[in-house]
Design an enzyme around this catalytic site. Structure first.
Site, PDB file in Angstrom:
ATOM      1  N   GLY A  89       0.857  -1.172   0.000  1.00  0.00           N
ATOM      2  CA  GLY A  89       0.000   0.000   0.000  1.00  0.00           C
ATOM      3  C   GLY A  89       0.893   1.222   0.000  1.00  0.00           C
ATOM      4  O   GLY A  89       1.890   1.259  -0.710  1.00  0.00           O
ATOM      5  N   SER A 121       6.009  -5.313  -0.869  1.00  0.00           N
ATOM      6  CA  SER A 121       5.925  -3.927  -1.361  1.00  0.00           C
ATOM      7  C   SER A 121       6.206  -2.921  -0.226  1.00  0.00           C
ATOM      8  O   SER A 121       7.344  -2.863   0.251  1.00  0.00           O
ATOM      9  CB  SER A 121       4.566  -3.718  -2.028  1.00  0.00           C
ATOM     10  OG  SER A 121       4.526  -2.509  -2.733  1.00  0.00           O
ATOM     11  N   ALA A 122       5.237  -2.141   0.218  1.00  0.00           N
ATOM     12  CA  ALA A 122       5.489  -1.202   1.320  1.00  0.00           C
ATOM     13  C   ALA A 122       6.014  -1.932   2.557  1.00  0.00           C
ATOM     14  O   ALA A 122       6.892  -1.428   3.269  1.00  0.00           O
ATOM     15  CB  ALA A 122       4.214  -0.436   1.668  1.00  0.00           C
ATOM     16  N   HIS A 158       8.923  -3.281  -6.763  1.00  0.00           N
ATOM     17  CA  HIS A 158       8.299  -3.041  -8.083  1.00  0.00           C
ATOM     18  C   HIS A 158       9.319  -2.425  -9.028  1.00  0.00           C
ATOM     19  O   HIS A 158       8.976  -1.557  -9.837  1.00  0.00           O
ATOM     20  CB  HIS A 158       7.088  -2.110  -7.972  1.00  0.00           C
ATOM     21  CG  HIS A 158       5.981  -2.596  -7.075  1.00  0.00           C
ATOM     22  ND1 HIS A 158       5.071  -3.547  -7.461  1.00  0.00           N
ATOM     23  CD2 HIS A 158       5.657  -2.255  -5.796  1.00  0.00           C
ATOM     24  CE1 HIS A 158       4.218  -3.763  -6.460  1.00  0.00           C
ATOM     25  NE2 HIS A 158       4.556  -2.992  -5.441  1.00  0.00           N
ATOM     26  N   GLU A 193       9.172  -7.384  -9.742  1.00  0.00           N
ATOM     27  CA  GLU A 193       7.962  -8.108  -9.337  1.00  0.00           C
ATOM     28  C   GLU A 193       8.134  -9.596  -9.627  1.00  0.00           C
ATOM     29  O   GLU A 193       8.421  -9.979 -10.766  1.00  0.00           O
ATOM     30  CB  GLU A 193       6.747  -7.559 -10.089  1.00  0.00           C
ATOM     31  CG  GLU A 193       6.433  -6.126  -9.708  1.00  0.00           C
ATOM     32  CD  GLU A 193       5.204  -5.582 -10.424  1.00  0.00           C
ATOM     33  OE1 GLU A 193       4.718  -6.208 -11.384  1.00  0.00           O
ATOM     34  OE2 GLU A 193       4.732  -4.496 -10.017  1.00  0.00           O
TER      35      GLU A 193
END
Lengths: 232, 232
Positions: A89, A121-122, A158, A193
């Protein structure tokens, strides 16, 4: 420490966390109660809905999962947990909320004492030294950009190679990381990714089907292959 | 106040500032001494080199230009200047350096007293309420995300429409701005490359060949056409 840091939760055309299911089962092993950290709120999703989404996958794999927001305080949440999963997020919102709730200090201590931590991710950004190489918009102002620092470098999840033929004048990812290195000394791992990093028994390894692009200050970027130890 | 806020300095295939030359001559008019703010340092360029690049264009158009770093202090630089041009680069670095050098306060007062200000990209981000909708990496930690607030909204420069057919799982620009609006109330203007905003005589207008995409909290995005007043 025991860290699994994935570039993304979801690969194009697949279900949420699908490509990581085997890794999750192996990684958490006997740690059966997993605290979910929903604070990054992708798309503004509520803590409840985000936790339910992650818990559906983890329950199918045999784990019990609760959201960090569901406990009276961070100490209770961390005491309940055998391990942690922080979803993706917005990295600024995640880090600010970790600080504001007390989860930053509590999770940091537990992970340094051996409880396994997985991020996507985050949730992966915060395993490095700072969030200074996130791709996210600074939608809230955290009290610091300092992250957990379990991994002795920064991560760019990413990671994207430059688009050939693009007419857009915004900076490429590589140009942005170069600008980071005019101001900062630590290495940056560009994680594509489908890739993830795993730290176990003091060994850091790259997993997945891609190479990772490693940027060091005043050096040319290097591609590192999965399967071998990453010495950074 | 008199503001020119451009999405980008450079359009694909053109020289630096070329598409803005007529607008620059009109906008600054009799303001002949222009202070260049080089603090955003695109690609890590030095203050001297960046100032020389901008000054070459401005000199050809008949203006005298000096870099903000070349003065003993911000008050001297602002006293010399009839107007300001802040170039693009990294918005976090720009804002932090504006605060650190005292230029933030000095330029803010001068612009509120009528001296014209032009920005491109990062230099445009800071004309809005906060830098919370920048696309840049947070390579340094500014003491605040608050920007000049001359324009009563936020700007997203280099605005990009979603790429059709992309398999990348990072958020689109529109998704990021939606996440911003879960946390913040002010409107956001997505300014495409080749567009600029101009505030003069209390009228705000969109210029250039593109529409701008305006995002308001809890509303659907709207496309606004150039030439008409933008009421935000």
């Amino acid at each position: 420490m025991k860290i699994l840091a994935a570039s993304t939760s979801t690969i194009y055309g697949q279900e949420y966390l699908a490509y990581l299911e085997d890794a999750i089962v192996d990684f958490f092993g006997n740690a059966r109660q997993i605290l979910f950290v929903p604070f990054a709120r992708p798309g503004g999703i509520s803590y409840e809905d985000y936790t339910a989404k992650a818990a559906a996958v983890f329950a199918r794999l045999g784990f019990s999962m609760r959201g960090g927001h569901a406990f009276a305080n961070a100490e209770d949440g961390v005491a309940w947990a055998d391990g942690f999963f922080t979803g993706g997020g917005n990295t600024f919102l995640l880090l600010k909320t970790l600080y504001d709730t007390g989860y930053f200090t509590a999770i940091d201590a537990a992970v340094r004492n051996g409880k396994p931590y997985m991020g996507t991710s985050a949730g992966t950004n915060v395993t490095g030294l700072t969030i200074g190489t996130t791709n996210d918009m600074p939608i809230v102002y955290p009290p610091s950009f300092n992250a957990f620092g379990w991994l002795p470098f920064n991560i760019n999840p990413h990671y994207l190679d430059p688009l050939t033929g693009s007419t857009h004048m915004g900076e490429t990812r590589e140009e942005r990381i170069h600008e980071f290195h005019v101001q900062n000394t630590q290495p940056v791992v560009g994680l594509r990714e489908g890739s993830w990093l795993m730290l176990q028994n003091d060994v850091l390894q790259l997993h997945g089907i891609h190479t990772a692009r490693v940027f060091q200050q005043n050096k040319l970027p290097e591609e590192k292959s999965p399967g071998k130890g990453l010495d950074l």
